[in-house]
Design a protein around this motif. Structure first.
Motif, PDB file in Angstrom:
ATOM      1  N   ASP A  70      -9.430 -22.933 -34.015  1.00  0.00           N
ATOM      2  CA  ASP A  70      -8.757 -22.893 -35.299  1.00  0.00           C
ATOM      3  C   ASP A  70      -9.312 -21.773 -36.166  1.00  0.00           C
ATOM      4  N   ARG A  71      -8.401 -20.985 -36.716  1.00  0.00           N
ATOM      5  CA  ARG A  71      -8.794 -19.865 -37.552  1.00  0.00           C
ATOM      6  C   ARG A  71      -9.570 -20.324 -38.792  1.00  0.00           C
ATOM      7  N   SER A  72      -9.311 -21.550 -39.250  1.00  0.00           N
ATOM      8  CA  SER A  72      -9.972 -21.976 -40.490  1.00  0.00           C
ATOM      9  C   SER A  72     -11.480 -22.109 -40.296  1.00  0.00           C
ATOM     10  N   LEU A  73     -11.947 -22.213 -39.025  1.00  0.00           N
ATOM     11  CA  LEU A  73     -13.396 -22.234 -38.804  1.00  0.00           C
ATOM     12  C   LEU A  73     -14.011 -20.902 -39.235  1.00  0.00           C
ATOM     13  N   GLU A 107     -12.691 -18.862 -41.371  1.00  0.00           N
ATOM     14  CA  GLU A 107     -12.521 -18.709 -42.818  1.00  0.00           C
ATOM     15  C   GLU A 107     -13.531 -19.562 -43.560  1.00  0.00           C
ATOM     16  N   ALA A 108     -13.812 -20.748 -43.008  1.00  0.00           N
ATOM     17  CA  ALA A 108     -14.827 -21.601 -43.631  1.00  0.00           C
ATOM     18  C   ALA A 108     -16.143 -20.851 -43.685  1.00  0.00           C
ATOM     19  N   SER A 109     -16.495 -20.215 -42.572  1.00  0.00           N
ATOM     20  CA  SER A 109     -17.754 -19.479 -42.536  1.00  0.00           C
ATOM     21  C   SER A 109     -17.750 -18.361 -43.576  1.00  0.00           C
ATOM     22  N   VAL A 131     -20.531 -18.627 -35.358  1.00  0.00           N
ATOM     23  CA  VAL A 131     -19.410 -19.555 -35.235  1.00  0.00           C
ATOM     24  C   VAL A 131     -18.523 -19.227 -34.033  1.00  0.00           C
ATOM     25  N   LEU A 143      -9.958 -28.789 -30.696  1.00  0.00           N
ATOM     26  CA  LEU A 143     -10.515 -27.840 -31.649  1.00  0.00           C
ATOM     27  C   LEU A 143      -9.458 -27.348 -32.627  1.00  0.00           C
ATOM     28  N   GLY A 200      -6.902 -27.413 -35.283  1.00  0.00           N
ATOM     29  CA  GLY A 200      -6.372 -28.241 -36.360  1.00  0.00           C
ATOM     30  C   GLY A 200      -5.309 -27.415 -36.992  1.00  0.00           C
ATOM     31  N   GLY A 201      -5.491 -27.061 -38.260  1.00  0.00           N
ATOM     32  CA  GLY A 201      -4.731 -25.908 -38.646  1.00  0.00           C
ATOM     33  C   GLY A 201      -3.883 -26.024 -39.867  1.00  0.00           C
ATOM     34  N   ARG A 202      -3.805 -24.915 -40.469  1.00  0.00           N
ATOM     35  CA  ARG A 202      -3.022 -24.722 -41.666  1.00  0.00           C
ATOM     36  C   ARG A 202      -1.630 -24.339 -41.205  1.00  0.00           C
TER      37      ARG A 202
END
Lengths: 731, 350
Positions: free
Chosen positions: A617-620, A622-624, A638, A726, A728-730
């Motif tokens: 998931d790309r949001s991982l 972005e979270a970082s 990550v 793994l 999830g996603g927007r």
């Protein structure tokens, strides 16, 4: 960080221009001899020395641009303004650098129009050395920092630098060499442009004759190549599909064995199957001997020619098609098949109206892979082709043989490239970019539908004998190295292994006396250098393509895909043309072989990395980023830990392909840097099958050991629909 | 003020995701970006985070122009819709991540991370892997991870959309409570207007890349400025009515056979669109009806436990109404008389 980076890079560039030899050294940097001549000797002088002492005024503008970058880094300015200044100065520096590197060669101006424009030039320059290379890298880095400061690439200098690195290295080591082929194809022996010559070279009987169809004589090499590739593409796709269906959709008991068949060709040098075929069907092969013994039929050279190469390629590339298709077959959502069955379709109707159409893009893909593998194959045609010439062998003979006709080699390579790219574009037109058999993030709990009986029987009838035959060929290849002379004297012996890998224990310690050791160690060393670089560059490129949005992203992706379609033979010839004259003069070095390994194998690393990364998931990321992790830290802490299987895959692939490749490096090896595969090919051409087979078996065992070791160290990869958790996603 | 957007535009090639918006988020308040999917609210949030950079305009956070800065260089942190907990790290490592990247020592980071976990009530879960936690717990870890960095602005991207209805209410109360207790500046994205009304100090409603209206929850519900807003903020029935002004503060709306006096200072006389809230329609049998009612027939009736829902054919169109009298249900085909409460009849201008 960003305020210090431009300072560091411009200082490093200027330092290299003062304290490192600008040009390439015959003996290499490590000798240290250049230290004394940095100023006075024309060979050893640094950039500054070359300008002041040796009249190479054309280097001055580049260094001035670098100095301007230093000024831009030191002067107080806003982010935006500093970025603009750096951008202007570094772009100017790069343009000037490239202009002088391309414009001035060993004999002054490199083109007639430059001489007429500027007058005769008494200066000359050889290939770029350490100083020049560092200055180039510094200018590229400053360019990316400038772009990042102006808000490009999300304002991130690391991303900007990575994009610049990947893009410029692809331009330098893939696009530029291929461009050189184009130029070479249009040039006559004296380097003058002569477009008519290309037509003349390509429009010969030898390439385009179609006489084999009407019965009299042979066809041209272009048709030979095409016929072979079409047959190989269709054959491997059909066989691969049969295998894939058996493994995924039946309760067949020996699935593990079939899986092993997919590993074998990856670790096998491509001509080993050809060798095994000779052992079975050759003049002194088992079949001929049996026929002579039982019925008194004269041995024939039947296997040499189209049928031999075709068989060998089918054996060699079917597993590749299988690998492609097994993913496709597994990707067909069981839910869709279950839906079909609840809509009154029986198993056969479901298979033909739902499953097969869903696999169509995959089938087209497998066909393309078989097609391209076939036209790029060099080992099998040279071993088994006999009179049946194909483009890759013709190119080889034009460069290496008595003809020594670079123009002809370039023209043929161009033709080969056109075929490969034609297939590539045709496939994209037919399939489009969309594939509908993808694993989605939605839970997919259905069970794969078992194959209908008719299809199961057909698949089994084709695939199982074929699998047995493949295993048998490998068996013969193995035994072939253990007998004295195949066909005449079947006394078991280890002589061939001894000849290749003898080690003597003397008072001075171990002496590697075997004939194979030299090429063996060179291969291992160069492959070990290339593999990590291949994996790193491939994964970074994949990360950029999947995770970053920047101008030119689509172009970059297309460029990496394209270099995947370029046959090895073409790359090899292109490297010879591009890198035996300044500005980059590395023919005959180990570096050119390593570079060839890297840029030949990188596209696969890119594809594997992209596939793996799009499951995370790309949001991982972005979270970082929002948690103060900069791009390199995000990548390191990550992305990479989650990419372990892909990293291992890329490493293994980079190493194994470097060890087994033939087509590209056959043009690049020298006596000093001989590789295992090219050594073996030469032994085969000389009829020394025993040694060749023994050496090939040793390589296969080595590769298997490496793979098992890495598999063991990392553990099995958990595949299956649950692995997608793994994601999830927007929206 | 903590976050300021000035004429911000975001384009992806030809497509415009955000078409020039300006707004301000005051420090210490919770502001919600609300709108249907594809309205540009998430893009706006990501531009505050620095995950997208604007094509035009200026972004100012805590007095600093951050328009061209990436996420790492901004003093914001974000709670993602998917929580985005790193699956290869345990809870404590997840919460430590941002602290370690900001340069804290291992010990300091762990201490601050434990304080953060205490804030969200997960102090005993340090060693768990994210996959071993329930959805609500994962949510709290994600909040703690963002919170411990003490950002000037905390961002929430549809944080409750992966939770079930009961947990959703609990989590939104926790988030609101935490925000008020710590005085945080929060920007919150959701497409659920009830959620938005429950947590927000102010709501910015977006539609098709523009700001439709902004204000307090009560402002938006009781005084929607556009037909879109009247539809989007709670349910409403669109109807055509005729206006005539009674005095500077009141206007009389005629709908079919009934007339309602509505507080309104600006609408002009003549035909107009009005929005009628379903809870403002009293559904009664014709015999019980007072004067000045709207006649109709029940088209559909459903029982929902706490209330009845009716679709009613009237002269002013099909009206949707909710009715608390579950013990006196009406059936399809029954004739009814509708009484409209002035508070739930809204004249929509523009």
């Amino acid at each position: 960080m960003i305020s210090r980076a431009p300072l560091a890079w411009s200082a490093a560039g200027l330092l290299a221009a003062i304290a490192l030899p600008w040009c390439a050294l015959q003996e290499g940097l490590d000798s240290g001899a250049w230290l004394g001549g940095l100023w006075s000797s024309e060979d050893y002088a640094s950039g500054l020395g070359q300008i002041v002492e040796h009249g190479k005024w054309w280097l001055a503008p580049t260094l001035l641009a670098l100095a301007a970058c230093l000024a831009a880094a030191l002067l107080p300015a806003t982010r935006q303004r500093r970025g603009t200044l750096l951008l202007i100065a570094s772009t100017a520096g790069l343009l000037l650098f490239v202009a002088q590197a391309l414009g001035i060669g060993l004999r002054g101006w490199t083109a007639a129009w430059l001489t007429t424009l500027f007058g005769e030039l008494d200066g000359r320059q050889v290939g770029l050395g350490a100083g020049g290379a560092v200055v180039l890298v510094a200018l590229l880095s400053l360019l990316s920092i400038g772009l990042a400061l102006r808000g490009g690439f999300g304002g991130d200098a690391f991303v900007a630098g990575a994009v610049t690195t990947v893009a410029s290295s692809i331009v330098l080591f893939t696009a530029w060499p291929i461009l050189r082929i184009l130029v070479q194809a249009f040039q006559d022996g004296d380097g003058l442009l002569a477009p008519a010559l290309l037509v003349e070279r390509l429009a010969t009987e030898k390439i385009w004759s179609l006489r084999c169809l009407s019965g009299g004589g042979r066809c041209g090499v272009a048709w030979n190549t095409l016929f072979l590739a079409l047959g190989c593409g269709a054959g491997t796709t059909a066989l691969g599909l049969a295998f894939a269906l058996i493994v995924t959709r039946t309760s067949f008991g020996f699935k593990k064995t079939l899986r092993v068949l997919t590993v074998l060709p990856i670790v096998t040098p491509p001509f080993v199957i050809g060798l095994a075929l000779i052992l079975v069907f050759g003049r002194s092969g088992l079949v001929n001997q049996f026929l002579e013994w039982s019925m008194g039929i004269q041995p024939t050279r039947w296997i040499y020619g189209f049928q031999g190469v075709f068989l060998a390629q089918l054996f060699a590339f079917t597993p590749v098609a299988f690998l492609v298709l097994i993913g496709v077959v597994e990707g067909v959502s069981p839910t869709l098949e279950e839906a079909s069955q609840t809509l009154r379709a029986d198993r056969w109707a479901t298979f033909t109206t739902v499953s097969l159409p869903l696999m169509r893009p995959g089938l087209a893909n497998a066909f393309l892979v078989g097609f391209i593998e076939s036209i790029a194959d060099f080992g099998n045609p040279i071993v088994l082709g006999g009179d049946y010439g194909v483009l890759s062998t013709e190119i080889y003979f034009a460069v290496v043989g008595a003809q020594l006709d670079y123009g002809r080699a370039a023209s043929l390579a161009l033709l080969l490239l056109v075929f490969a790219l034609g297939a590539f574009f045709l496939q994209r037109r037919v399939v489009g970019t969309g594939s509908y058999a993808t694993i989605s993030g939605k839970g997919d709990s259905g069970l794969p539908t078992p194959l209908p009986d008719r299809a199961r029987r057909a698949a089994a009838c084709v695939a199982l004998p074929w699998a047995a035959f493949t295993l048998m060929l490998y068996g013969f290849a193995f035994v072939g190295g253990l007998v004295k002379v195949w066909g005449r004297d079947y006394t078991p012996t280890l002589d061939h292994y001894a000849k290749a890998f003898a080690v003597e224990h003397t008072a001075d310690g171990l002496i590697w006396t075997g004939a194979a050791w030299n090429s063996f160690w060179t291969t291992l060393k160069l492959a070990a250098i290339a593999a990590p670089l291949t994996a790193a560059l491939g994964l970074i490129a994949a990360w950029l393509l999947v995770r970053q949005r920047f101008a030119g992203r689509a172009t970059l992706e297309f460029a990496t895909m394209l270099s995947f379609a370029v046959p090895g033979t073409v790359i090899g010839v292109a490297y010879v043309f591009a890198f035996n004259v300044p500005p980059i003069e590395i023919t005959g070095t180990a570096m050119i072989i390593v570079l060839c390994f890297i840029f030949r194998n990188m596209p696969v690393g890119v594809r594997a990395g992209m596939a793996a990364m799009s499951q995370i998931d790309r949001s991982l990321d972005e979270a970082s980023l929002t948690l103060r992790g900069r791009a390199p830290q995000t990548l390191f802490y990550v992305v990479l830990p989650l990419l372990r299987p892909a990293i291992v895959g890329a490493l293994v692939y980079g190493f194994v392909r470097a060890v087994t490749t033939v087509s590209a490096v056959v043009f690049l090896v020298t006596a000093e840097y001989e590789l295992a595969t090219t050594y073996i090919i030469l032994r085969v051409i000389n009829g020394d099958y025993g040694l060749a087979i023994a050496y090939s078996c040793a390589l296969i065992v080595l590769m298997l050991a490496v793979i098992l070791l890495i598999q063991f160290a990392v553990g099995d990869r958990r595949l299956g629909r649950r692995a997608v958790a793994l994601k999830g996603g927007r929206a | 003020m903590s976050v300021q957007f000035e004429g911000v535009v975001k384009r992806y090639g030809e497509a415009t995701a955000v078409a020039g918006i300006s707004f301000t988020v005051e420090a210490g308040t919770l502001v919600t970006l609300l709108g249907p999917s594809g309205c540009g609210k998430t893009t706006t949030l990501r531009m505050i985070a620095g995950l997208e950079l604007p094509s035009e305009g200026r972004v100012v956070i805590a007095g600093r122009d951050v328009t061209t800065l990436g996420a790492t260089q901004r003093d914001v942190s974000m709670v993602f819709q998917s929580y985005a907990l790193f699956p290869h790290m345990n809870v404590l490592e997840n919460v430590c991540y941002g602290l370690r990247r900001s340069g804290q020592s291992r010990e300091d980071a762990a201490r601050h991370a434990r304080e953060g976990l205490l804030q969200v009530g997960l102090e005993s879960y340090e060693e768990r892997q994210p996959s071993e936690l329930s959805g609500g717990q994962q949510q709290r870890v994600a909040v703690a991870r963002a919170l411990v960095l003490k950002p000037s602005v905390l961002l929430f991207d549809e944080p409750l959309s992966n939770l079930d209805a009961r947990l959703r209410r609990q989590m939104r109360e926790e988030i609101r409570e935490l925000q008020q207790r710590l005085g945080l500046t929060v920007v919150y994205v959701t497409h659920d207007q009830q959620e938005a009304m429950a947590v927000s100090d102010r709501i910015i409603v977006m539609n098709a890349g523009r700001i439709e209206q902004q204000g307090s929850p009560r402002d938006l519900y009781e005084r929607p400025a556009t037909p879109f807003l009247a539809r989007f903020m709670g349910e409403s029935n669109p109807a055509r009515g005729v206006l005539s002004r009674l005095d500077p503060a009141t206007v009389r709306v005629r709908l079919g056979t009934c007339e309602i006096d509505v507080a309104n200072a600006t609408a002009a006389d003549g035909n107009a669109t009005v929005a009628i809230r379903p809870e403002a329609i009293a559904v009664e049998r014709p015999a019980d009806a007072a004067a000045n009612s709207l006649a109709g027939t029940i088209a559909k009736a459903s029982y929902l436990g706490t209330h009845m829902e009716y679709s009613i054919d009237t002269a002013a169109g099909v009206l949707f109404a909710t009715c608390p009298h579950v013990d006196r249900p009406l059936a399809a085909g029954d004739p009814v008389a509708l009484q409209l409460a002035p508070r739930g009849v809204i004249v929509v201008e523009g």
